[in-house]
Design an enzyme around this catalytic site. Structure first.
Site, short mmCIF file in Angstrom:
data_model
loop_
_atom_site.label_atom_id
_atom_site.label_comp_id
_atom_site.label_asym_id
_atom_site.label_seq_id
_atom_site.Cartn_x
_atom_site.Cartn_y
_atom_site.Cartn_z
N GLU B 31 31.05 -15.43 6.36
CA GLU B 31 31.88 -16.31 5.55
C GLU B 31 31.01 -17.00 4.49
OE1 GLU B 31 33.46 -18.61 8.76
OE2 GLU B 31 34.31 -16.78 9.64
N GLU B 62 35.93 -14.47 12.81
CA GLU B 62 34.69 -14.11 13.52
C GLU B 62 34.89 -12.90 14.43
OE1 GLU B 62 35.65 -17.18 12.93
OE2 GLU B 62 33.94 -18.14 11.95
N ASP B 87 27.92 -22.59 16.90
CA ASP B 87 29.03 -23.06 17.73
C ASP B 87 30.21 -22.09 17.68
OD1 ASP B 87 28.37 -26.42 17.83
OD2 ASP B 87 27.44 -25.15 16.30
N HIS B 129 29.10 -28.62 15.63
CA HIS B 129 28.20 -28.14 14.58
C HIS B 129 26.73 -28.38 14.92
CE1 HIS B 129 32.05 -28.56 12.47
NE2 HIS B 129 31.62 -27.60 11.68
#
Ligand SMILES: Cc1ncc(C[n+]2csc(CCOP(=O)(O)OP(=O)(O)O)c2C)c(N)n1
Lengths: 338, 325
Positions: B31, B62, B87, B129
């Site tokens: 991405e 993903e 993550d 994150h």
């Protein structure tokens, strides 16, 4: 097979499908049917460990799609598409060796039933997790596009798998990357015991694939092998010529339970009877062959040849050695660290 | 002339660039990796050099693009997939452990995919994150898990990962991106996957660590010398584990401490403690220790995150305790 020949609806006329293709598809659906009948027996005798899933009633889809591919194309068949493996040139013995868990089978006894690939024939191994293979085949198609190779990657999903996220991520990605991937929706309208009416708001997958992803998705009668072949063939050639991802929704009925343990008591008996007597894909194709001039004797001899092939393949598989537990930890890595 | 200094982040970028120059089969997907150059800027400039066929911006999918990386690898490509944050590996987890990990063992098909996972805390990223989820893959047959803790390893492990025939999870630590600098490694530099390295020799105690723990341990070891002789073993690859290197280090020092940024019941710690208990129990002069965050998600507020993450003070006192046992 207790089918009343006069009741069977032949496949629609398909003058464009030549004799050789018809015979190849007929061999695939016959072998698929006969092998699974044999497999069910072996399972009940305790000679096949684990579980068994059949594609009864859906044989035309995998077989015709497999025959519609070219030798360089790749495919990921699922549980109900044994005929697709056969169309790719996988032998009866090799398939039986997987069911029997033999050392020389495609997974060497490490996996069973339809859980195998045959990379030499461009067949990726099924993984159980529904939906996973959609993105994987998009990636194979991406490789073809990157290299400018005129090849196509094809896979299947059931209507149940159409509720999985990976399926949708894969469809969207195929469109975004504009890759030569072909998706065959096996719409038998049931997932294990759950009917599509209870699992989705709009069970017309073709509408959702076309409307949601702008991927062309004609619907075809999945019990008519020649119609499936023609429709998939066109989709494959559109993908090959650079028109981007394609799909086909094949409408079928799952004639057995989800797996060997499932008596399918939740299925509509009348519907099953109708399909068994009039819309059996093997018999529909046989009826078309006869209607188009093949003699009943020749059809019978093709059936005999398939039965003989199954018997010989099983004998060969049974003679294959069992896997050696000492090899269990081999092959975890393609390049082991030590 | 000495090589120019580069950061850990630049080492990752250079490793990708050099791998792509050397091998047509290598391409990037993820991405915002193309036009934007990656959420952390790691892939900056690569689209310009290699074009959109080799640096592919994907939808936020993903499962989709990691699955596609495996499919492309089956067809002979060597994709490098970037997750925006480690993550988010929870999303393609299934593709990784099902397709990635089991296919070679089941069916003899090699799937050479590198997945880059920007991991770790110290950036106030909070529970989604800043994680160090590498432990989810430790023990998973078929996967390789590498965690560079230096600039050289950031380069050499990534080059080795791209050339490896198995799926490799490459955990790059976000807090090291711009903190670490070192001379640019030679383009031929490779770090063998599956091998640990003694980052500092010592005789009194072994600190077994990886990733962000390496620089932390080296700093503490330096500060405690010459009073204590602390060996630092940088695992580099945490799965499959370099069993011999761990056992040899413990045999040398007879005291061992595992330092990691993953919460204490995840990461590599339990695997190492178990290994030492089974194979080096008699060599130990003291029970093996673990210095790691508590078993919670990574917290956000600076007061909480600073308390959560391993610190030089915490490591020093744990080592003093262990040495005084
Ligand atoms: C992700 C996932 N969840 C559950 C299962 C268990 N399972 C295997 S097949 C099946 C039903 C699949 O239905 P569908 O996709 O319509 O295919 P069909 O069985 O009708 O051919 C289920 C629930 C699975 N294999 N994968």
């Amino acid at each position: 097979m207790a089918t009343d020949a006069s009741a069977v609806i032949p496949c629609e006329e398909a003058p464009a499908v030549d004799d050789d293709v018809r015979r190849r598809i007929f061999r695939c659906v016959l072998l698929h049917r006969l092998m699974e009948e044999r497999i069910m027996l072996l399972y009940k005798q305790g000679r096949i460990p684990g579980s068994v899933y059949t594609g009864r009633g859906q044989e035309a889809v995998g077989a015709a799609a497999g025959v519609a591919l070219s030798a360089d194309d790749v495919v990921a068949p699922l549980n109900r598409e044994m005929g697709c493996h056969i169309a790719r040139g996988v032998t009866v013995a090799h398939i039986f060796r997987n069911y029997l868990g033999r050392a020389t089978g495609p997974t060497g006894g490490r996996d069973g039933n339809m859980h195998f690939g045959v990379p030499e024939q461009g067949v990726f191994p099924l993984v159980s997790m529904l939906g996973d293979l959609v993105p994987v085949m998009v990636g194979a198609a991406l490789a073809f596009k990157r290299r400018g190779e005129p090849r196509v990657a094809l896979t299947f999903f059931g209507d149940g798998a159409f509720n999985c996220g990976d399926t949708h991520e894969g469809l969207n990605l195929a469109g975004a990357l504009n890759v030569p991937a072909v998706f065959i929706a096996q719409s038998n309208r049931v997932a294990y015991s759950t009917f599509t009416e209870r699992s989705m708001r709009n069970p017309v997958l073709a509408q959702r694939i076309e409307g949601g992803y702008s991927i062309p998705c004609p619907r075809v009668d999945g019990t008519d092998a020649l119609a499936v072949y023609s429709t998939v063939r066109e989709a494959v050639e559109r993908a090959r010529s650079g028109d981007g991802p394609q799909a086909v929704e094949a409408l079928t009925v799952r004639m057995d339970g989800h797996a060997a343990h499932d008596d399918a008591r939740y299925m509509d008996r009348e519907l099953l009877h109708e399909y068994a007597t009039r819309r059996d894909p093997v018999e529909r194709l046989a009826a078309r062959l006869i209607a188009d001039g093949m003699s009943a004797d020749e059809v019978a001899s093709l059936r005999d040849a398939a039965a003989a092939e199954v018997a010989a393949g099983l004998a060969e598989a049974e003679a294959a050695p069992a896997p050696d537990p000492a090899t269990l930890e081999q092959g975890v890595y393609a390049s082991p660290v030590r | 002339m000495a090589a120019a200094e580069i950061t850990y982040l630049e080492a990752i970028r250079l490793a990708m660039r050099d791998a792509m120059r050397d091998d047509e089969r290598v391409f990037l997907l993820g991405e915002d990796v193309g036009h934007f150059g990656g959420a952390f800027g790691v892939t900056q400039g690569l689209l310009d050099e290699f074009g959109g066929d080799r640096v592919i911006d994907t939808p936020i999918s993903e499962e989709g693009f990691i699955g596609a990386a495996f499919g492309a690898a089956w067809m002979g490509e060597r994709p490098i997939a970037e997750l925006q944050f480690a993550d988010f590996v929870s999303c393609p987890f299934d593709q990784i452990v099902t397709v990635g990990a089991k296919t070679h063992w089941r069916n003899g098909i090699a799937l050479p995919v590198v997945i880059r996972l920007p991991s770790g805390g110290g950036v106030r990223g909070g529970p989604f994150h800043a994680s160090s989820p590498e432990g989810w893959f430790v023990g998973t047959a078929g996967l390789k898990v590498v965690c560079p803790g230096t600039v050289e390893d950031a380069y050499g492990l990534l080059r080795a990962a791209v050339e490896d025939d198995d799926p490799v999870l490459y955990f790059e630590h976000k807090a090291l991106y711009r903190r670490l600098r070192a001379p640019q490694p030679d383009a031929s530099y490779r770090v063998p996957i599956g091998r640990a390295r003694v980052a500092r020799d010592g005789t009194d105690v072994s600190v077994i660590t990886y990733g962000s723990g390496v620089s932390l341990a080296l700093g503490v070891a330096e500060a405690m010398a010459p009073g204590a002789s602390v060996e630092v073993l940088d695992l580099r690859t945490i799965w499959p584990l370099d069993v011999e290197a761990v056992l040899e280090s413990v045999a040398r020092t007879s005291r061992a401490l595992v330092l990691q940024e993953a919460s204490r019941s995840t990461g590599a710690a339990n695997t190492i403690v178990s290994l030492v208990a089974q194979r080096a129990f008699e060599r130990l002069d003291a029970p093996i220790r673990v210095v790691a965050p508590p078993d919670t998600p990574v917290p956000y507020a600076p007061e909480l995150e600073d308390a959560y993450l391993p610190s030089a003070a915490g490591l020093t006192s744990a080592l003093e305790d262990l040495l005084g046992y």
